[in-house]
Design an enzyme around this catalytic site. Structure first.
Site, PDB file in Angstrom:
ATOM      1  N   ASP A 142       0.769  -1.246   0.000  1.00 30.58           N
ATOM      2  CA  ASP A 142       0.000   0.000   0.000  1.00 30.58           C
ATOM      3  C   ASP A 142       0.802   1.299   0.000  1.00 30.58           C
ATOM      4  OD1 ASP A 142      -1.618  -2.164   0.533  1.00 30.58           O
ATOM      5  OD2 ASP A 142      -2.623  -1.277   2.251  1.00 30.58           O
ATOM      6  N   GLU A 202       2.539  -9.327  11.747  1.00 30.19           N
ATOM      7  CA  GLU A 202       2.313  -9.020  10.327  1.00 30.19           C
ATOM      8  C   GLU A 202       3.633  -8.676   9.620  1.00 30.19           C
ATOM      9  OE1 GLU A 202      -0.430  -5.784   9.926  1.00 30.19           O
ATOM     10  OE2 GLU A 202      -0.698  -6.059   7.768  1.00 30.19           O
TER      11      GLU A 202
END
Ligand code: DGY
Length: 418
Positions: free
Chosen positions: A165, A391
């Site tokens: 992103d 993550e």
């Protein structure tokens, strides 16, 4: 070998994140089904529950659009801990509701790996035959709608489609996108410290883009003409050519030679175009802004997906890889640790991502680069053992960031440990 307790924790994480046929990446941060997450996660399930693994893909393809696109989020059930939810995308009338953009097309590669690793080959054959039409439709969609001029490179319209992103590669093209002026409430920063997530100015632009696409009613020609962000992402195209090769092999297996030939031709065209993205001065592959014609020369780990895509220049890239790995305690950092954009805590601007390491490592191993592949595997597992199923990870300290009990991190443990 992965320690048995870690493997058990990974299995428990997948079971805990299971919502009845699909796996949420992380309970509150990402409470729906995500496209490329599920592709990775399915191979993780495959190591201990093959029936469940195939169901992951079925659930994902239940959200596939009639034009072939596999959306980036499938909203199977409501949840109020995430923004932007189904109504923001204008596709809440679908069953199941979905977002309106896609993500890197890893799926066919993972399905091929699932078929090859199956201990229940009969089940794998049956499930694969059913999945093939959806997979082929999704690849035809990529080539038809995202490369309408036949350049060999598919474009993305939103940084979220790259899966990376807030990569430094998108700073330049994103600067041309206006920030929204409408009010909206992010949810990600109520779960995760804002210093580890994209900046507010990025989000304003992310929201502007999604509003624009909804207003254009996702019309393919208009998106191509009007999207203020239109980028040929090296990483995504590397994943696409490899997935087309893998899908061609699956089609061969079903005796569908014509589709296999079509897919191989598309992959060959893609490879030729990717070859033009080699930047000799930098010793790496780069992405390309198709609106301005400019190359996006930031140093990001996407370049190392060249092994996965079986591109040339791999020996030149190997030196670059070694220097990159040598610049931090753990590798491979998503932005070069000596680049100005490097931020070791901030999402795709420096931290290490386990599934990208796995893709790079698998590509290296396929090219006989066992030592480099082993280093990546060892670093990844050491980070997870040290900091948990997080993550992403700090390349210098090994600290874990972002979501916890993260599904694709668990899957990587199982895939690399099996
Ligand atoms: C998010 O919301 O952070 C995702 O990456 C978009 O899919």
């Amino acid at each position: 070998m992965v320690p048995p307790e870690l493997a058990e924790r990974a299995r428990a994480t997948l079971r805990r994140n299971d919502r009845g046929g699909y796996t949420v990446p992380s309970a509150r941060l990402y409470p729906f089904q995500w496209n490329w997450d599920s592709a990775v996660v399915a191979l993780g399930w495959m190591t201990f529950d093959e029936e469940r693994a195939w169901r992951e893909i079925d659930s994902l393809l239940r959200g596939q659009w009639e034009n072939g696109m596999v959306p980036h989020i499938i909203f199977h059930q409501p949840a109020d801990t995430y923004f932007p939810g189904p109504e923001e995308w204008g596709r809440s009338h679908r069953s199941p509701p979905t977002s309106g953009i896609t993500q890197p097309p890893l799926l066919a590669t993972m399905v091929r790996a699932m078929v090859e690793q199956a201990r229940e080959p009969q089940l794998a054959r049956e499930r694969c035959v059913k999945l093939l039409p959806g997979l082929v439709a999704s690849h035809r969609w990529w080539y038809r709608e995202r490369d309408p001029e036949g350049t060999g490179l598919a474009v993305i319209y939103h940084p979220w489609e790259s899966g990376m992103d807030n990569s430094p590669s998108w700073d330049q093209p994103l600067a041309a996108v206006p920030g929204t002026s409408r009010p909206y409430a992010r949810r990600d920063t109520s779960h995760i410290d804002a210093s580890q997530r994209p900046d507010p100015a990025d989000y304003d632009r992310f929201v502007h883009l999604l509003d624009r696409f909804r207003e254009l009613n996702y019309d393919a020609a208009e998106l191509y003409r009007q999207s203020p962000f239109r980028v040929a992402d090296f990483g995504l195209n590397a994943i696409l050519v490899r997935a087309s090769d893998d899908l061609a092999i699956l089609c061969d297996g079903q005796g569908d030679r014509a589709t296999a030939v079509e897919l191989r031709a598309a992959a060959a065209r893609g490879r030729r175009a990717l070859e033009d993205l080699w930047a000799p001065r930098l010793g790496q592959y780069v992405s390309f802004d198709t609106r301005t014609g400019e190359r996006l020369t930031e140093r990001t780990h996407s370049t190392f997906l060249a092994w996965h895509a079986r591109l040339p220049h791999l020996s030149d890239l190997a030196g670059h890889f070694d220097a990159w790995m040598g610049a931090a305690q753990y590798g491979v950092a998503s932005a070069h640790p000596r680049s100005t954009a490097y931020n070791p805590k901030k999402y795709w601007r420096g931290p290490i991502w386990p599934h990208i390491n796995w893709l790079i490592g698998r590509g290296l191993a396929e090219h006989g680069e066992a030592e480099r592949a082993d280093r990546l595997r060892a670093d990844t597992l050491a980070l997870i053992e040290r900091s948990g199923l997080r993550e992403y990870f700090h390349p210098g300290t090994g600290e874990g960031f972002g979501g916890d009990e993260f599904a694709w991190t668990a899957a990587v443990v199982l895939i690399w440990g099996s």
